[in-house]
Design a protein around this motif. Structure first.
Motif, PDB file in Angstrom:
ATOM      1  N   UNK A 216      -6.750   0.417  -3.817  1.00 20.93           N
ATOM      2  CA  UNK A 216      -5.719   1.571  -3.809  1.00 20.93           C
ATOM      3  C   UNK A 216      -5.080   1.499  -5.002  1.00 20.93           C
ATOM      4  N   UNK A 217      -4.867   0.445  -5.774  1.00 20.61           N
ATOM      5  CA  UNK A 217      -3.960   0.608  -6.804  1.00 20.61           C
ATOM      6  C   UNK A 217      -4.541   1.443  -8.010  1.00 20.61           C
TER       7      UNK A 217
ATOM      8  N   UNK B 222       2.784   7.450  -6.190  1.00 22.52           N
ATOM      9  CA  UNK B 222       1.868   8.434  -6.753  1.00 22.52           C
ATOM     10  C   UNK B 222       2.155   9.923  -6.342  1.00 22.52           C
TER      11      UNK B 222
ATOM     12  N   UNK C 250       0.888  -1.159  -0.163  1.00 17.01           N
ATOM     13  CA  UNK C 250      -0.034   0.057  -0.048  1.00 17.01           C
ATOM     14  C   UNK C 250       0.726   1.162  -0.043  1.00 17.01           C
TER      15      UNK C 250
ATOM     16  N   UNK D 203      -4.250   5.267  -6.458  1.00 19.90           N
ATOM     17  CA  UNK D 203      -2.961   5.804  -6.581  1.00 19.90           C
ATOM     18  C   UNK D 203      -2.255   5.344  -8.025  1.00 19.90           C
ATOM     19  N   UNK D 204      -3.221   5.150  -8.848  1.00 16.63           N
ATOM     20  CA  UNK D 204      -2.421   4.762 -10.256  1.00 16.63           C
ATOM     21  C   UNK D 204      -1.515   5.753 -10.941  1.00 16.63           C
TER      22      UNK D 204
ATOM     23  N   UNK E 256       2.654   1.982  -3.288  1.00 14.70           N
ATOM     24  CA  UNK E 256       1.688   2.539  -4.208  1.00 14.70           C
ATOM     25  C   UNK E 256       1.682   4.003  -3.936  1.00 14.70           C
ATOM     26  N   UNK E 257       1.375   4.346  -2.835  1.00 13.44           N
ATOM     27  CA  UNK E 257       1.041   5.509  -2.356  1.00 13.44           C
ATOM     28  C   UNK E 257       2.325   6.646  -2.565  1.00 13.44           C
TER      29      UNK E 257
END
Lengths: 195, 297
Positions: B25-26, A96, A89, B29-30, A92-93
């Motif tokens: 989430x993916x 971005x 998680x 936050x892509x 990914x955060x």
């Protein structure tokens, strides 16, 4: 009042007296791997702190669930699952919102999954019978201890570049010697008693 | 039994919940990647050989996209793929002939040994022990560091103990060139067949004493070449591939068989006889011309 004193004691122990790296020797991989620059060390420290705090909170709930179902023996497996998901998680955060930090951390970011400090903190929470607040505080302050250690270590390593030491010690040997000396210094906190 | 089922169900549900959260989430936050990067990646060799100097093929693709690497940075991918990448990047296709690696040593068993090396079977290790077991400071050690560096199975240790390249399999990725501690491996045009198989820069006598196949820099090949394509530089013959036409005259005069493919003794004799006949003919013509002028006078 007693609750606050208790939390302060946990904080002091997690950051200084029982520092995860210098007295419990947990999380040495990223400690040595991502400590070449202070910037990335700060990033790694914050990421680990975040994961440790969050993992403590989620694992407390998971642990309660497991205990109630009589599945206490599944703690480790479940905790690893939680940590792996959390790290994914955060990855990914970061990708971005902070791509620069994401590239700087590189391979060490997914490696937080196998950072024993994270698994260590959740297992210690269970072992010490901490309640929810204590668990989260221990997780976050443990992470802060890691942050303190890695930032101090990184700033020393930045200066080591200019130091005059034998060529044979170049790279990891001198880093390990430094880490050992820092651990010795942190041993001075072991007698710390405020309350 | 219920315990086991409980365990499976609880872990399964936990995993499913986390999976769901991560899936959501993916999406949130892509990160939008440049689609060209994937396309470029699909045109690279995919061997992660590191010959381009970037960490793996993905690193190379990112560098090409960023413009820090040329479109033909991936040698193993070949000209076709370089052209395809150039098209993706909106550039013109780079021209150039296919290159392959070539080992500039044919010594092997012909090279004299100073001592028997029994250490780790690795060229770099071997050079660390008293500068290597060969008398020749430029010779192939034959322990196969290049063979293990090659991702394409193009390198092998030849029959005489020196490394050889299979030009059909070679992709010119450069991994062997980086692995060779003596820097014996160079890129040559794949269509050219005549090469100098020696890199010894020693003076003639010294070069002669260390190996039976060493180039001594005598310059016979230089004199023989009709195309001005071979020259002795720094004590070793070097072929200018732009000029070489592959006539192999140089191989027939080389006294050391340092130019490959080496001519057989028979071929050499034959060529010598032809040259002798030619020289005699020329001398006879000259004498006749002289006699004629003398008569006129």
């Amino acid at each position: 009042m007693e609750q606050i004193t208790n939390l302060l004691a946990i904080t002091l122990a997690a950051i200084l007296a029982n520092n995860f790296i210098f007295s419990q020797f947990l999380g040495c991989c990223p400690f040595l791997g991502v400590s070449k620059k202070v910037d990335t060390a700060v990033g790694m420290g914050i990421a680990v702190t975040f994961v440790m705090g969050l993992a403590s909170a989620v694992c407390y709930a998971v642990n309660l669930l497991l205990i109630n179902l009589g599945l206490g023996y599944m703690q480790t497996v479940a905790f690893i699952l939680v940590i792996a998901a959390l790290v994914q998680f955060i990855e990914m955060f970061l990708q971005k919102s902070m791509p620069a930090l994401y590239t700087a951390l590189g391979v060490y970011l997914p490696l937080i999954t196998t950072n024993c400090a994270v698994l260590g903190v959740v297992l210690l929470n269970v072992q010490n019978n901490y309640n929810f607040i204590e668990s989260v505080v221990y997780g976050i302050t443990g992470g802060l201890g890691f942050l303190l250690a890695i930032v101090l270590f990184a700033s020393i390593r930045e200066r080591l570049v200019f130091a005059d030491y034998p060529k044979a010690f170049d790279g990891f040997p001198i880093a390990l010697v430094t880490a050992g000396l820092m651990a010795l210094a942190f041993m001075g906190f072991s007698g710390l008693k405020v309350w | 039994m219920t315990n086991v089922i409980y365990a499976i169900v609880v872990l399964g549900v936990l995993g499913a919940v986390f999976g769901l959260v991560l899936a959501i989430a993916s999406k949130i936050f892509e990160v939008k990647k440049d689609p060209r990067e994937e396309e470029i990646l699909s045109h690279l060799a995919g061997a992660n050989c590191g010959g381009c100097g970037f960490p793996g093929c993905a690193g190379c693709a990112a560098a090409i996209l960023a413009g820090t690497a040329p479109v033909n940075a991936c040698a193993p991918a070949g000209a076709e793929n370089a052209a395809a990448i150039a098209a993706i990047m909106g550039q013109e296709a780079p021209s150039g002939e296919r290159q392959v690696a070539y080992v500039r040593c044919n010594g092997g068993t012909n090279a004299k040994k100073r001592f028997d090396y029994v250490g780790v079977k690795d060229c770099i290790s071997a050079t660390k022990v008293a500068a290597g077991p060969l008398e020749c400071a430029f010779g192939c050690l034959g322990f196969g560091s290049c063979v293990s560096a090659c991702q394409f199975g193009a390198m092998s240790i030849g029959a005489n103990g020196a490394a050889v390249v299979d030009p059909d399999k070679c992709t010119n990725c450069g991994a062997c060139m980086a692995a060779c501690p003596r820097k014996l491996i160079v890129s040559v045009p794949a269509s050219k067949k005549v090469h100098v198989a020696c890199a010894n820069r020693d003076k003639g006598k010294a070069a002669m004493s260390v190996c039976n196949n060493s180039c001594i820099g005598c310059g016979l090949c230089e004199k023989e070449c009709k195309k001005d394509a071979i020259h002795v530089e720094n004590g070793v013959a070097v072929i200018d591939y732009d000029k070489c036409v592959g006539c192999k005259l140089c191989t027939k005069v080389c006294p050391r068989d340092a130019i490959q493919p080496a001519a057989t003794a028979e071929e050499k004799e034959k060529y010598k006889a032809i040259k002798k006949a030619q020289a005699e003919k020329a001398a006879a013509a000259k004498a006749a011309a002289q006699a004629e002028t003398a008569e006129k006078a």
